[in-house]
Design an enzyme around this catalytic site. Sequence first.
Site, PDB file in Angstrom:
ATOM      1  N   ARG A 133      12.265 -10.068  13.876  1.00 27.01           N
ATOM      2  CA  ARG A 133      11.334  -9.586  14.888  1.00 27.01           C
ATOM      3  C   ARG A 133      10.181 -10.572  15.045  1.00 27.01           C
ATOM      4  NH1 ARG A 133      10.634  -3.497  12.613  1.00 27.01           N
ATOM      5  NH2 ARG A 133      10.018  -4.758  10.812  1.00 27.01           N
TER       6      ARG A 133
ATOM      7  N   ARG B 237      -2.133 -11.264  12.071  1.00 27.87           N
ATOM      8  CA  ARG B 237      -2.457  -9.874  11.742  1.00 27.87           C
ATOM      9  C   ARG B 237      -3.321  -9.789  10.485  1.00 27.87           C
ATOM     10  NH1 ARG B 237       2.970  -8.842  12.504  1.00 27.87           N
ATOM     11  NH2 ARG B 237       3.260  -8.148  10.341  1.00 27.87           N
TER      12      ARG B 237
ATOM     13  N   ARG C 130     -10.755   2.434   8.926  1.00 27.98           N
ATOM     14  CA  ARG C 130     -10.280   1.050   8.940  1.00 27.98           C
ATOM     15  C   ARG C 130     -11.422   0.051   9.058  1.00 27.98           C
ATOM     16  NH1 ARG C 130      -4.841   0.049  10.128  1.00 27.98           N
ATOM     17  NH2 ARG C 130      -3.567   1.905  10.510  1.00 27.98           N
TER      18      ARG C 130
ATOM     19  N   ARG D  75      12.213 -11.080   5.990  1.00 29.38           N
ATOM     20  CA  ARG D  75      12.874  -9.847   6.444  1.00 29.38           C
ATOM     21  C   ARG D  75      13.629 -10.076   7.755  1.00 29.38           C
ATOM     22  NH1 ARG D  75       8.779  -5.094   6.360  1.00 29.38           N
ATOM     23  NH2 ARG D  75       7.903  -6.199   8.154  1.00 29.38           N
TER      24      ARG D  75
ATOM     25  N   LYS E 129       0.822  -1.211   0.000  1.00 33.87           N
ATOM     26  CA  LYS E 129       0.000   0.000   0.000  1.00 33.87           C
ATOM     27  C   LYS E 129       0.853   1.257   0.000  1.00 33.87           C
ATOM     28  CE  LYS E 129      -2.669   0.437   3.584  1.00 33.87           C
ATOM     29  NZ  LYS E 129      -2.276   1.611   4.379  1.00 33.87           N
TER      30      LYS E 129
END
Length: 255
Positions: free
Chosen positions: A199, A210, A132, A166, A54
Site C-alpha cells: 500500500r 506520518r 492526540r 508489510r 501501542k
Amino acid sequence: MMLGLITPRTATRCGSIGRLHVVRSVMSTQAVIDSPAEEESNMLLILGKPGGGKGTISGKILKDFPKFHHVSTGDLLRQHVREQTKLGKKKRNLYMDEGKLVPDELMIDLVMKDATPYLEDGRSLLLDGFPRNLKQAQALEKVTHIDHVINLNVPTDTIVDRIADRWIHPPSGRIYSYSYHAPKVQGLDDLTGEPLMQRDDDKPESVRTRLTAYDKMTAPLVDYYNHQGFLKTFTGTKSDVIYPQVKMWLEKEGF
C-alpha cells in the site's frame, strides 16, 4: 447530554491515586462534587507512534490488568458509522466525506458516554487515541483528570522498517511480512498465487511523513503530562521487551 466527572487532586502522586466519581448532569461539562465512589477508578492514557506497538501493549495490559476498560476513539467512531447512529451518519457525511476533524467536545462526549457504565462499576479506563494534542488534553482536563500516561518511544527507523516490510493480498486482505510471516513464494499469495502489493501508506517515505507529523503534534502533549509528573516513557524496539517494564511500573503504581 454531557457527562461531568470529578477526581479529587491529591497533594502528591507517589502512590495515592485519586478516586473518580461519575455523575450525570444536564449542563455540559458541569462538575459536581459528591461523596467518593466505593471503588477507585483511574484514567490511564497510552501514547505511541503509529506502528510502534501501542495496540500490542494495550492488549497485554488488558489481559494482565482486567480492571481496565479499553477506550479506543477510532473503534468508537467506526462503531457509530457501522451502526448508522446519528453521530455515525454525521461523521460519514461531514467529517469523512468532507475531510473535517471531529470536534474535540464531541469526541470527549463520545468517550465519556462509553466510559460511564464502567466507571460506575469501579473500573479504570485505558484511553487510546485521544487526546492526540495539547489542545485536546486541556479540553479533556476540564471534564476528567488523567492519572497516569504511558509513552512508548520506539525509534522511527524501527517503525519504518517494520511497516515497509508489510505486503498484502488485496482481494483477501491477507498480510505478509518478510521478517516474520513471509509468503512461501516471494511476491505471491500463499493460497491463490496472485501478486502481493504494498500500500502507498506503507512505503518508507509515507511512513516517515506520518511519523514526523505525529512527533510534531504530540511533543507538546508529552511535555504537558511530563511536567505534571505522571508520564512514564518506555524506550525500545520490541513490544515483548518493553511490556515487562510497563507491567512492572503499573504494579508499582498499585494497579
